[in-house]
Each structure stands twice: as C-alpha cells, then as structure tokens.
Motif scaffolding. Structure first.
Motif, short mmCIF file in Angstrom:
data_model
loop_
_atom_site.label_atom_id
_atom_site.label_comp_id
_atom_site.label_asym_id
_atom_site.label_seq_id
_atom_site.Cartn_x
_atom_site.Cartn_y
_atom_site.Cartn_z
N LEU A 164 0.84 -1.20 0.00
CA LEU A 164 0.00 0.00 0.00
C LEU A 164 0.87 1.25 0.00
CD1 LEU A 164 -2.65 1.53 0.24
CD2 LEU A 164 -2.60 1.13 2.71
N TRP A 165 1.89 1.27 0.85
CA TRP A 165 2.78 2.44 0.89
C TRP A 165 3.53 2.60 -0.44
CZ3 TRP A 165 2.15 6.25 3.93
CH2 TRP A 165 1.67 6.07 5.24
N GLY A 166 3.87 1.50 -1.07
CA GLY A 166 4.53 1.58 -2.37
C GLY A 166 3.66 2.28 -3.40
N ILE A 167 2.37 1.96 -3.38
CA ILE A 167 1.43 2.60 -4.30
C ILE A 167 1.32 4.10 -4.01
CG2 ILE A 167 -1.01 2.73 -5.00
CD1 ILE A 167 -1.19 -0.30 -4.45
N ILE A 168 1.19 4.44 -2.74
CA ILE A 168 1.03 5.85 -2.35
C ILE A 168 2.28 6.66 -2.71
CG2 ILE A 168 0.78 7.40 -0.38
CD1 ILE A 168 -0.94 5.20 0.94
N ILE A 169 3.46 6.11 -2.42
CA ILE A 169 4.72 6.82 -2.74
C ILE A 169 4.81 7.07 -4.25
CG2 ILE A 169 7.23 6.55 -2.84
CD1 ILE A 169 6.99 5.05 -0.14
N ALA A 170 4.46 6.06 -5.05
CA ALA A 170 4.53 6.21 -6.50
C ALA A 170 3.51 7.23 -7.00
CB ALA A 170 4.30 4.86 -7.18
N MET A 171 2.33 7.26 -6.38
CA MET A 171 1.32 8.24 -6.77
C MET A 171 1.81 9.66 -6.49
SD MET A 171 -2.34 6.65 -5.60
CE MET A 171 -3.12 8.25 -5.85
N VAL A 172 2.41 9.86 -5.34
CA VAL A 172 2.94 11.19 -4.98
C VAL A 172 4.07 11.57 -5.94
CG1 VAL A 172 4.13 12.52 -3.21
CG2 VAL A 172 2.27 10.98 -2.57
N ALA A 173 4.96 10.61 -6.24
CA ALA A 173 6.07 10.88 -7.16
C ALA A 173 5.55 11.22 -8.56
CB ALA A 173 6.99 9.67 -7.22
N GLY A 174 4.37 10.71 -8.88
CA GLY A 174 3.81 10.96 -10.20
C GLY A 174 3.22 12.34 -10.39
N ILE A 175 3.04 13.09 -9.29
CA ILE A 175 2.44 14.43 -9.40
C ILE A 175 3.34 15.39 -10.18
CG2 ILE A 175 1.66 16.44 -8.09
CD1 ILE A 175 0.75 14.51 -5.88
N PRO A 176 4.61 15.58 -9.78
CA PRO A 176 5.46 16.50 -10.56
C PRO A 176 5.81 15.98 -11.95
CG PRO A 176 6.76 15.38 -8.88
CD PRO A 176 5.33 15.05 -8.59
N LEU A 177 5.70 14.66 -12.14
CA LEU A 177 6.01 14.07 -13.45
C LEU A 177 4.81 14.12 -14.39
CD1 LEU A 177 8.03 10.96 -12.22
CD2 LEU A 177 8.94 12.94 -13.46
N GLY A 178 3.68 14.55 -13.88
CA GLY A 178 2.50 14.67 -14.72
C GLY A 178 1.76 13.36 -14.95
N VAL A 179 2.15 12.30 -14.23
CA VAL A 179 1.48 11.00 -14.37
C VAL A 179 0.24 10.94 -13.49
CG1 VAL A 179 1.74 8.51 -14.06
CG2 VAL A 179 3.64 9.86 -14.96
N THR A 180 0.35 11.44 -12.27
CA THR A 180 -0.81 11.53 -11.37
C THR A 180 -1.50 12.85 -11.65
OG1 THR A 180 0.35 10.24 -9.68
CG2 THR A 180 -1.58 11.49 -8.98
N GLN A 181 -2.68 12.77 -12.24
CA GLN A 181 -3.41 13.97 -12.66
C GLN A 181 -4.34 14.46 -11.56
OE1 GLN A 181 -2.83 15.41 -15.63
NE2 GLN A 181 -1.41 13.79 -16.27
N ALA A 182 -4.56 15.76 -11.56
CA ALA A 182 -5.53 16.35 -10.63
C ALA A 182 -6.94 15.90 -11.04
CB ALA A 182 -5.45 17.87 -10.66
N PRO A 183 -7.81 15.64 -10.09
CA PRO A 183 -9.16 15.19 -10.44
C PRO A 183 -9.95 16.27 -11.19
CG PRO A 183 -9.02 15.71 -8.10
CD PRO A 183 -7.61 15.76 -8.64
N SER A 184 -10.80 15.82 -12.11
CA SER A 184 -11.62 16.76 -12.88
C SER A 184 -12.79 17.28 -12.06
CB SER A 184 -12.15 16.06 -14.14
OG SER A 184 -12.90 14.90 -13.80
N GLY A 185 -13.04 16.68 -10.95
CA GLY A 185 -14.12 17.09 -10.07
C GLY A 185 -14.03 16.29 -8.79
N ILE A 186 -15.07 16.34 -7.99
CA ILE A 186 -15.06 15.58 -6.75
C ILE A 186 -16.24 14.60 -6.70
CG2 ILE A 186 -15.23 15.71 -4.23
CD1 ILE A 186 -13.85 18.42 -4.36
#
Length: 437
Positions: free
Chosen positions: A194-216
């Motif tokens: 689980l932590w591996g997934i979360i760390i990768a998601m956070v790392a993906g933010i500046p790389l443009g892989v983890t996108q901001a949600p289009s809504g809530i």
C-alpha cells in the motif's frame, strides 16, 4: 466482527484487514475509468457505465467477503469488456442490451454448473503438478501486467515485447513503485505494498502522471440496470434476440469457458498469498467462492457492467496481510463510495500499482519447486501452463494448453489411465473452445 470474520483465528486483525482491502482497491481502481471507456465504444452511456461498474463491483465484492470470508474482490473483467465492446456489439448489430444479455446468460449457466458441483469437481480432477503450475503461471502473468502498466515493458512489432522508454514519466513512476515496494517489503514494513502505491502516486504528481481530479462528486445513473430485458429501437428485448440467434448462444459458451478457468486460476493465486491453499493445491471454501463469482457474472450482465469476475489483483491485498472476508468488504465499500466520487478515485494510475503486482508475482514463484521436472508427464504440461498464461496473456488459454499437453503426454507414455474423466471433459471442451474463438 472478529468472531464473524475469524480475523484472530487466521492471525490477522481488523486494522490489517482494512489496510489490505485498501491495497486491493487501489490495485483495482483503474477499472473505474477503463471499463466505462470500453463500454462507451459499445454505446453504453458514460455515467451509467461508471455507476454500473462501481456498484456491481462493490456489491459482489461485499458478497464475496460475507459469504466466502476470503480476501477476494470482484469487478468487470478486463478482456470480456473488450469483447463486449468490439465483438459482441457488432454481432448484435450495435445493440449493447443484447450483448449484456449474452453475458447474463453465461453467468446463469455457470452458476448452474457450480450449484451442480461440476465446477468444483473439475478443479478436483486437475493433477497436482498443474495446480502448482497455474500458481506459477499466474505469478508471471501478474508481474507482466504490473510491468506493462508501469511502462517497464511495451509492445514491439519486431520483438513482440521490449523495454520501455526509460525517460518516459510513466516508466519512472513504475520503477519508483517497484523500488519503493521491494525496499519496504524487505524491511517488513506493515502495508508495504500500500505504501509503495502511495509513494509512486505522490512521485507521479510533478512528473504529470498523477493527474488532478476533474471534479469531486459524480451523480448516479441506473439506466443500464436490467439491460438484458431492455428493448432496442424495434422493441425487441435483448435476451430474446440472443435466444433467437444461435451464434450468440455459441459465443456465450466461449465466454463461459474463459470465465470458468480464469476464476479457477485467480482463486488459486489469491489462496497462495492468503494462506488458504492446501499442500495438494486445493483452495479452501472454493464452492462459496465459485458460487459468488458465478452469480457475479450474471449480475454484471444484468446491471450493464460486462461480466463481473474475481480479480487477480486481489492477490496484492492478500500479500499485504488480507486473510478474511473483511478485506473484501472493505474493498467493496470503497467501490460503492467510488460511484459517488469517481473523478477523485480515477487519479490512481496503473503505473503506481506496478510494484505491488511485481512483488506478488515474485511471491508466487515458490510453487515451481513443487513440480517434478524429471517426470515428463508432470513437467511438460506444467511448463505449457507456466509459459502459456503470460505469453497468451490469458489465464484460460494457458490452462487449456496445459490440459491438452497433459492428455497427449499421458497417452504416449502409457499413463492414460491416470487421466480422470472430468479432465477428459475439460480437455475436449478446451479444444472446442479454441476452435470457436
């Protein structure tokens, strides 16, 4: 809760089960975006597809947890949803209601087989060596899915598969996911996957892989529910069209074969990680598991979500400590909540889950030592399963190749009497299946 789910008895805890359920959900969350996208190709309304995908997965996963009490999660099956979008809908002249009716009929048929005990009996007829091989083959398959999702391996016209572009953001996130997961796993950190997934998601933010949600928040659309019994522009009910078209009934048989053996392999893979696989390769509580899975297929067709089946990604939650149905209930509740917050959930990218799946693949390789490679009757069919599942990118196809190989080798080595009657039935069914697909 502890008494109902037997968490203490199985060496787990409520916290551990909830965490494992979250791990499974994050590993499967991509289906919330992918399944509706595919079903839209078939003409299914977008928001209705999201509702059907989330609620169908949530309800049936909760049922799996309550009825089977094992850490298995269900959702619309990848592969079958593509068949619905690109093949079945074409065969029904663009009528997706009829396509869902084919899935519904297949689910009802396979449920009858389970209730008659046939599906469980076929599993019992499989030689032990092939059961171990299925587990190993699934391990390679799961790792392959993870590496593909992380962009670590990509399709290549010349070599079929090749290393991805090391400078690609998706590749980088995938490698971060693997490295973080294996370091945390080696250090025995609770919830390492689980932590591996979360760390990768956070790392993906500046790389443009983890996108901001289009809504809530997203609304619910139940217009696909009872799809097989809805009518087309000519007033013809989808299920009536299927029964009037022999080719569609034959196609239902093909789907049933795929569903039949995909789930068998998946159950064995998750059981290996969840400590409910016996030494001779039998899955504990298999009848309850198969019953829920079979009903799920029919429910998927009914709600318009394509066939709902047990997901091999469930093994990530089992590897992260999931031992009971509370893991499944947690995952199911999250799927239901996702129906209301789909824009937020879909930011979980597949590259971030790469490490969890690779670790699971690694853990499942241990069964390879339990196969007698000096005996060609045990070794060669096992090899065909192990190679066939990842190389054909299909659990059922790989199992089918192994079954056929086993019968051939047994015949030429004078050991044909060792083949159980239902093994013959399954092998013949696979030959018919291969000729039809």
């Amino acid at each position: 809760m502890d008494k109902f789910f037997k968490t203490g008895e199985r060496g787990s805890s409520v916290g551990q089960e909830v965490r494992a359920g979250l791990t499974t959900f994050l590993a499967m969350a991509y289906i919330i975006a992918v399944n509706p996208a595919l079903l839209q190709e078939a003409g299914v309304p977008a928001m209705a597809a999201v509702t059907a995908t989330c609620l169908g997965a949530g309800i049936m996963t909760i049922c799996m947890g309550l009825f089977a009490n094992r850490p298995l999660a269900c959702a619309s099956g990848m592969g079958i949803n593509a068949v619905v979008a690109y093949t079945l809908t074409g065969m029904t002249n663009g009528d997706w209601h009829a396509a869902m009716a084919v899935v519904f009929i297949e689910g009802v048929a396979i449920t009858v087989l389970v209730l008659c005990g046939l599906r469980e009996a076929v599993m019992d007829a499989i030689p032990v060596s092939l059961r171990h091989a299925i587990s190993v083959g699934l391990g390679l398959f799961i790792a392959m899915i993870g590496l593909k999702d992380g962009g670590v391996i990509v399709a290549n016209e010349s070599t079929m598969v090749a290393l991805g572009n090391v400078t690609d953001p998706g590749f980088i996130v995938g490698m971060i996911s693997i490295i973080a997961s294996v370091i945390l796993f080696v250090m025995n950190v609770k919830g390492a996957l689980l932590w591996g997934i979360i760390i990768a998601m956070v790392a993906g933010i500046p790389l443009g892989v983890t996108q901001a949600p289009s809504g809530i928040v997203s609304g619910l659309d139940f217009s696909t529910f009872a799809a097989p019994f809805q009518t087309d522009a000519n007033g013809v009910m989808g299920i009536a069209k299927v029964f009037a078209t022999p080719a569609l009934l034959v196609f239902a048989f093909s789907l049933m074969m795929s569903d039949f053996f995909d789930t068998m392999g998946t159950a064995m893979a998750v059981a290996k990680q969840g400590d409910f696989l016996t030494e001779d390769g039998n899955v504990e509580d298999i009848r309850q598991i198969l019953t829920v899975d079979s009903i799920a297929a029919a429910v998927g067709g009914f709600v318009g979500a394509s066939s709902i089946t047990t997901f091999v990604e469930s093994s990530s939650g089992a590897a992260d400590g999931g031992r009971t149905g509370l893991t499944s209930v947690t995952t199911g509740v999250l799927f239901i909540l996702a129906a209301f917050f789909a824009p937020v959930i879909t930011i979980v990218n597949s590259a971030a889950t790469c490490g969890a799946l690779v670790i699971v693949g690694f853990l499942m390789m241990g069964d390879v030592v339990d196969i007698d490679w000096s005996d060609v009757l045990q070794g060669f069919p096992a090899f065909m399963v192990i190679a066939g599942i990842p190389f054909t990118y299909s659990i059922s196809d790989g199992i089918g190749l192994g079954f056929i190989a086993y019968v051939i080798v047994a015949a030429v080595t004078g050991k044909i009497k060792e083949i159980k009657p239902l093994m013959w039935v399954a092998t013949i069914a696979f030959i018919v299946y291969f000729l039809l697909v």
